[in-house]
Scaffold this active site. Structure first.
Site, PDB file in Angstrom:
ATOM      1  CG  HIS A  85      -2.105  -0.859   1.119  1.00 15.86           C
ATOM      2  ND1 HIS A  85      -2.058  -2.197   1.425  1.00 15.86           N
ATOM      3  CD2 HIS A  85      -3.382  -0.616   0.705  1.00 15.86           C
ATOM      4  CE1 HIS A  85      -3.247  -2.739   1.213  1.00 15.86           C
ATOM      5  NE2 HIS A  85      -4.066  -1.806   0.767  1.00 15.86           N
ATOM      6  CE  LYS A  97      -3.954  -0.402   4.768  1.00 10.54           C
ATOM      7  NZ  LYS A  97      -5.229   0.207   5.145  1.00 10.54           N
TER       8      LYS A  97
END
Ligand code: NAP
Length: 257
Positions: free
Chosen positions: A150, A154
Site C-alpha cells: 500500500h 496507510k
C-alpha cells in the site's frame, strides 16, 4: 425514493471519491459531510463540512438515512455509536480495528440499525477472498504467504484486506499460527506468513502465494484506483436502506454468500 447519505471523513481520500460517486445517481443525495479539518468548506448541493463533534445534531437535522464512514478506528467507533442511537444505518470502510473496538461497534449496532462493514468494498477483492478459500482447501500442506502493498500514508498494517485473507485461510486450513515478517535464522513452520510493503502511491495489492513441491500458485488482486472501493461503498449505502437490522458484509451486498 431518494436515499439521504452522510459521509464521515469527507475531506479524506476515500470520502472525496465517495461524494463524487453519490453525485452520479439521481436517487442518492448527499445531506451531510463530517471531518476534523475544513469545517464550513462547501461540498455538494449546498452542504458544507460539519464538525464531527456535531454529528448527532447534524445527522438529525439533515434527515440522513445512512452514514458512510471512512475515517480512523477511534473516530468510527464513536460515529457508529451516535448514528446507531439515532437509527441511522451504516456503511463502515475504516480498517485497523482492535477486537474490542469491533465488539463495541457490534454492541452499538445490534437491534438498532443495519450496517455493512467491510475492510474492502471492491468486487474483485470479495471474489479474491472466495478464490483463496478454494485454493487453501485444495492445496493441502502447501506453504501459504500473504503479501500486501500500500501507499506510504496507510496507517494500519497489515491491511484489513490481508487480515481478512488470513482469517479465511486459517479457517480453511485449520492453521492457527501467523508470522508477521521474518528476520534472523530459523526454519518456517506451518504458519501463515504475512508481509506488508509501504511505498509511494500504491493503491492496494494483495497476493496469496501457495507453494508446494515443485510448484507455486499465486492469487493476486491489484486495485488501480480507489474508485472500486468508492462505488462498492455507495452501492452498499443504497442496499443497506430497508433491510432488517444487523451486521452485513460486502459479500451480502454482492449476494455471494
Ligand atoms: P484519509 O485520507 O486519511 O481520510 C480519513 C479522513 O477522516 C481524514 O480527512 C481525517 O481527517 C478524517 N477524520 C479523522 N477523524 C475524524 C472524525 N472523528 N470525524 C470525521 N472525520 C474524521 O484516509 P483514507 O485513505 O480515505 O482511508 C480512510 C480509512 O478507510 C482507512 O482506515 C483505510 O484503511 C480505509 N479504507 C478502506 C477501504 C475499503 O474498501 N474498506 C478502501 C480504502 C481505504 P484528518 O486528516 O484531519 O485527520
Amino acid at each position: 425514493m431518494t436515499v439521504k447519505i452522510a459521509v464521515a471523513g469527507s475531506k479524506g481520500r476515500m470520502g472525496q471519491l465517495i461524494m463524487e460517486e453519490i453525485r452520479k445517481f439521481e436517487d442518492l443525495e448527499l445531506v451531510a459531510g463530517f471531518d476534523l479539518l475544513g469545517v464550513g468548506d462547501p461540498l455538494d448541493g449546498g452542504v458544507s463540512v460539519s464538525d464531527s463533534s456535531d454529528l448527532a445534531d447534524v445527522l438529525q437535522k439533515s434527515g440522513a438515512q445512512v452514514l458512510i464512514d471512512f475515517t480512523t478506528p477511534i473516530a468510527t467507533v464513536e460515529n457508529v455509536r451516535v448514528a446507531a442511537n439515532l437509527g441511522v444505518n451504516l456503511v463502515v470502510g475504516t480498517t485497523g480495528f482492535s477486537e474490542d473496538q469491533k465488539k463495541e461497534m457490534a454492541r452499538a449496532i445490534e437491534g438498532r440499525v443495519a450496517a455493512v462493514i467491510s475492510p474492502n468494498f471492491s468486487v474483485g477483492v470479495n471474489l479474491f477472498w472466495k478464490l483463496i478459500e478454494v485454493a487453501a482447501r485444495s492445496l493441502e500442506g502447501y506453504d501459504i504467504e500473504v503479501i500486501e502493498a500500500h501507499h506510504r500514508n496507510k496507517m494500519d498494517a497489515p491491511s484489513g484486506t490481508a487480515a481478512e485473507a488470513v482469517k479465511v485461510l486459517a479457517k480453511a486450513t485449520g492453521r492457527i499460527e501467523v508470522v508477521y515478517g521474518r528476520e534472523g535464522r530459523g526454519l518456517r513452520g506451518d504458519e501463515i506468513g504475512v508481509h506488508a510493503v509501504r511505498a509511494g502511491d500504491i493503491v492496494g495489492d494483495h497476493t496469496v502465494l501457495f507453494a508446494g513441491p515443485g510448484e507455486r500458485l499465486e492469487i493476486k488482486h491489484q486495485a488501480h484506483s480507489r474508485q472500486a472501493f468508492a462505488s462498492g461503498a455507495v452501492r452498499s449505502a443504497r442496499w443497506v436502506t430497508g433491510i432488517p437490522n444487523g451486521i452485513y458484509a460486502m459479500a451480502d451486498v454482492l449476494d455471494q454468500k
